[in-house]
Design a protein around this motif. Structure first.
Motif, PDB file in Angstrom:
ATOM      1  N   GLY A   1       0.815  -1.212   0.000  1.00 52.19           N
ATOM      2  CA  GLY A   1       0.000   0.000   0.000  1.00 52.19           C
ATOM      3  C   GLY A   1       0.848   1.261   0.000  1.00 52.19           C
ATOM      4  O   GLY A   1       1.733   1.435  -0.838  1.00 52.19           O
ATOM      5  N   VAL A   2       0.614   2.142   0.982  1.00 54.68           N
ATOM      6  CA  VAL A   2       1.339   3.408   1.036  1.00 54.68           C
ATOM      7  C   VAL A   2       2.800   3.246   1.428  1.00 54.68           C
ATOM      8  O   VAL A   2       3.564   4.224   1.420  1.00 54.68           O
ATOM      9  CB  VAL A   2       0.658   4.398   2.008  1.00 54.68           C
ATOM     10  CG1 VAL A   2      -0.740   4.750   1.548  1.00 54.68           C
ATOM     11  CG2 VAL A   2       0.648   3.840   3.424  1.00 54.68           C
TER      12      VAL A   2
ATOM     13  N   ILE B   1       5.047   6.631  -3.453  1.00 57.95           N
ATOM     14  CA  ILE B   1       3.750   7.286  -3.656  1.00 57.95           C
ATOM     15  C   ILE B   1       3.633   7.758  -5.105  1.00 57.95           C
ATOM     16  O   ILE B   1       4.417   8.595  -5.558  1.00 57.95           O
ATOM     17  CB  ILE B   1       3.586   8.489  -2.697  1.00 57.95           C
ATOM     18  CG1 ILE B   1       3.817   8.061  -1.248  1.00 57.95           C
ATOM     19  CG2 ILE B   1       2.208   9.116  -2.880  1.00 57.95           C
ATOM     20  CD1 ILE B   1       2.828   7.051  -0.727  1.00 57.95           C
ATOM     21  N   ASP B   2       2.657   7.211  -5.824  1.00 56.18           N
ATOM     22  CA  ASP B   2       2.385   7.690  -7.183  1.00 56.18           C
ATOM     23  C   ASP B   2       1.151   8.591  -7.145  1.00 56.18           C
ATOM     24  O   ASP B   2       0.582   8.855  -6.079  1.00 56.18           O
ATOM     25  CB  ASP B   2       2.201   6.529  -8.159  1.00 56.18           C
ATOM     26  CG  ASP B   2       1.079   5.573  -7.740  1.00 56.18           C
ATOM     27  OD1 ASP B   2       0.216   5.960  -6.910  1.00 56.18           O
ATOM     28  OD2 ASP B   2       1.068   4.429  -8.234  1.00 56.18           O
TER      29      ASP B   2
ATOM     30  N   ALA C   1      -1.930   8.163  -8.133  1.00 51.43           N
ATOM     31  CA  ALA C   1      -3.153   7.513  -7.671  1.00 51.43           C
ATOM     32  C   ALA C   1      -3.146   7.365  -6.155  1.00 51.43           C
ATOM     33  O   ALA C   1      -4.148   7.649  -5.473  1.00 51.43           O
ATOM     34  CB  ALA C   1      -3.312   6.146  -8.336  1.00 51.43           C
ATOM     35  N   THR C   2      -2.017   6.936  -5.602  1.00 48.52           N
ATOM     36  CA  THR C   2      -1.921   6.795  -4.142  1.00 48.52           C
ATOM     37  C   THR C   2      -2.018   8.146  -3.466  1.00 48.52           C
ATOM     38  O   THR C   2      -2.621   8.279  -2.395  1.00 48.52           O
ATOM     39  CB  THR C   2      -0.599   6.108  -3.769  1.00 48.52           C
ATOM     40  OG1 THR C   2      -0.474   4.886  -4.489  1.00 48.52           O
ATOM     41  CG2 THR C   2      -0.547   5.816  -2.284  1.00 48.52           C
ATOM     42  N   ALA C   3      -1.432   9.179  -4.079  1.00 45.65           N
ATOM     43  CA  ALA C   3      -1.513  10.525  -3.514  1.00 45.65           C
ATOM     44  C   ALA C   3      -2.966  10.980  -3.422  1.00 45.65           C
ATOM     45  O   ALA C   3      -3.372  11.575  -2.421  1.00 45.65           O
ATOM     46  CB  ALA C   3      -0.695  11.498  -4.357  1.00 45.65           C
ATOM     47  N   ARG C   4      -3.759  10.713  -4.458  1.00 48.61           N
ATOM     48  CA  ARG C   4      -5.171  11.097  -4.426  1.00 48.61           C
ATOM     49  C   ARG C   4      -5.910  10.342  -3.322  1.00 48.61           C
ATOM     50  O   ARG C   4      -6.739  10.913  -2.607  1.00 48.61           O
ATOM     51  CB  ARG C   4      -5.821  10.839  -5.787  1.00 48.61           C
ATOM     52  CG  ARG C   4      -5.397  11.813  -6.882  1.00 48.61           C
ATOM     53  CD  ARG C   4      -6.329  11.719  -8.087  1.00 48.61           C
ATOM     54  NE  ARG C   4      -6.267  10.402  -8.719  1.00 48.61           N
ATOM     55  CZ  ARG C   4      -5.417  10.083  -9.686  1.00 48.61           C
ATOM     56  NH1 ARG C   4      -4.562  10.980 -10.131  1.00 48.61           N
ATOM     57  NH2 ARG C   4      -5.445   8.870 -10.225  1.00 48.61           N
ATOM     58  N   GLN C   5      -5.595   9.065  -3.153  1.00 56.81           N
ATOM     59  CA  GLN C   5      -6.241   8.279  -2.105  1.00 56.81           C
ATOM     60  C   GLN C   5      -5.881   8.802  -0.714  1.00 56.81           C
ATOM     61  O   GLN C   5      -6.742   8.913   0.166  1.00 56.81           O
ATOM     62  CB  GLN C   5      -5.829   6.808  -2.239  1.00 56.81           C
ATOM     63  CG  GLN C   5      -6.354   6.129  -3.496  1.00 56.81           C
ATOM     64  CD  GLN C   5      -5.709   4.777  -3.725  1.00 56.81           C
ATOM     65  OE1 GLN C   5      -4.942   4.282  -2.895  1.00 56.81           O
ATOM     66  NE2 GLN C   5      -5.996   4.163  -4.870  1.00 56.81           N
ATOM     67  N   LEU C   6      -4.604   9.126  -0.514  1.00 55.41           N
ATOM     68  CA  LEU C   6      -4.173   9.661   0.778  1.00 55.41           C
ATOM     69  C   LEU C   6      -4.853  10.990   1.082  1.00 55.41           C
ATOM     70  O   LEU C   6      -5.296  11.240   2.209  1.00 55.41           O
ATOM     71  CB  LEU C   6      -2.653   9.835   0.784  1.00 55.41           C
ATOM     72  CG  LEU C   6      -1.822   8.587   1.042  1.00 55.41           C
ATOM     73  CD1 LEU C   6      -0.351   8.866   0.748  1.00 55.41           C
ATOM     74  CD2 LEU C   6      -1.994   8.122   2.480  1.00 55.41           C
TER      75      LEU C   6
ATOM     76  N   ASP D   1       4.823   1.547  -0.314  1.00 56.06           N
ATOM     77  CA  ASP D   1       5.511   1.621  -1.602  1.00 56.06           C
ATOM     78  C   ASP D   1       5.677   3.096  -1.996  1.00 56.06           C
ATOM     79  O   ASP D   1       5.039   3.985  -1.405  1.00 56.06           O
ATOM     80  CB  ASP D   1       4.705   0.884  -2.671  1.00 56.06           C
ATOM     81  CG  ASP D   1       5.288  -0.499  -2.969  1.00 56.06           C
ATOM     82  OD1 ASP D   1       6.422  -0.765  -2.531  1.00 56.06           O
ATOM     83  OD2 ASP D   1       4.608  -1.298  -3.632  1.00 56.06           O
TER      84      ASP D   1
END
Length: 340
Positions: A317-318, A322-323, A325-330, A320
């Motif tokens: 998950g986070v 941060i791309d 897509a993950t930034a938007r989720q965070l 890894d």
């Protein structure tokens, strides 16, 4: 001005079309780039006279209002705080750049002029075309670094740090730079986080008249400091997070700078995390704070791939990198939690 222990390292022979950007970033140390912009048109006009430089700048001005600090002669060119640090000693004004330049010129010969300081005006937004004869080639390195212009009379930018890396080009007037590594933050006695004279917390020590009785650790900062005098046409590389105190030494001064970050746009400023940590961690009992320090060391300040190395890739998950897509989720997760 109190003396610091060392001089900033110098590099000769650098050219605007051949920046040693990779080398500068690799060293992580400040460097004076002597003569880097000596052939800029603005530098040439400034060598002629202050009037020639202001006429040159006005020729590019598109009449958009600009914001600048103004103070009376008692400010002595140092936009700062009032006596109890609850407000600033200058007022913020808006007006035409041409009018501001005319005001500065009208006080060139004053022994104690009013203070005029315009900070970080985006060049492309208000002076379109200026970069054609006054620019550094960041594009050759695949780096986007918009330029900003700083204009004033004999003014001082109190010691502060910036998160991005910085190349500052001295175009008109001489400037003295005094730099300190990031580990000197406590010895520089930062002021309030809000309000600030220029967007960042600044040292409350008056470098011209330091009160060592009130700020004794400032002696340790001086022992770790580095300084350099820049002539028109010189530039300086200031690494990310290095504290810098900048004095304009002549009656009219112009500086052009470039900020850039090695991080992609979807990684926000760590200042958000600082405010959040002040809110959530600082006032906890000491045993809890020590425990949280270890947690941050493991997840944040340790090796970037260390916290999740023992987990299967799909389970990280986070943990890894941060791309987007993950930034938007965070961001969505944090907003949801903060708004509860």
């Amino acid at each position: 001005m109190s003396a610091v222990a060392a001089s900033i390292r110098e590099c000769e022979g650098c050219r605007p079309d051949a920046l040693p950007l990779d080398e500068l970033l690799a060293t992580g140390q400040p460097v004076v780039l002597r003569g880097l912009v000596r052939d800029w048109d603005l530098v040439k006009q400034g060598r002629d006279s202050a009037r020639a430089a202001t006429d040159y700048l006005t020729g590019f001005y598109n009449c958009r209002p600009v914001q600048y600090s103004h103070g009376g002669p008692e400010v002595e060119g140092r936009p700062f705080y009032n006596d109890d640090f609850t407000a600033l000693n200058c007022e913020v004004r808006r007006g035409g750049l041409d009018a501001l330049l005319a005001e500065i010129l009208s006080h060139l010969d004053d022994e104690r002029p009013p203070t005029y300081y315009m900070a970080s005006l985006p060049v492309d937004a208000c002076l379109p075309g200026l970069r054609d004869g006054n620019d550094l080639d960041f594009a050759a390195h695949g780096v986007r670094a918009p330029s900003s212009i700083w204009i004033g009379n004999r003014t001082t930018a109190s010691c502060h740090y910036d998160a991005p890396s910085n190349i500052a080009c001295c175009c008109v007037g001489r400037r003295r730079f005094t730099l300190f590594p990031p580990d000197q933050v406590g010895n520089l006695y930062p002021g309030p986080l809000e309000p600030t004279p220029g967007g960042q917390a600044v040292s409350v020590v008056d470098f011209a008249r330091p009160d060592f009785g009130r700020y004794p650790r400032f002696r340790q900062a001086l022992a770790a400091g580095q300084a350099a005098l820049l002539e028109p046409g010189d530039a300086i590389f200031i690494p990310s997070m290095w504290w810098h105190h900048v004095e304009g030494l002549d009656a009219f001064n112009v500086l052009v700078n470039y900020w850039w970050s090695s991080m992609p746009a979807h990684i926000p400023t760590p200042m958000h995390a600082l405010y959040h940590a002040l809110w959530t961690i600082r006032d906890r009992p000491e045993p809890e704070k020590r425990a949280w320090r270890e947690v941050f060391e493991h997840y944040v300040f340790g090796p970037a791939d260390g916290a999740g190395a023992h987990l299967p890739e799909r389970a990280r998950g986070v943990l890894d990198p941060i791309d987007e897509a993950t930034a938007r989720q965070l961001r969505a997760m944090l907003l949801d939690k903060l708004n509860r």
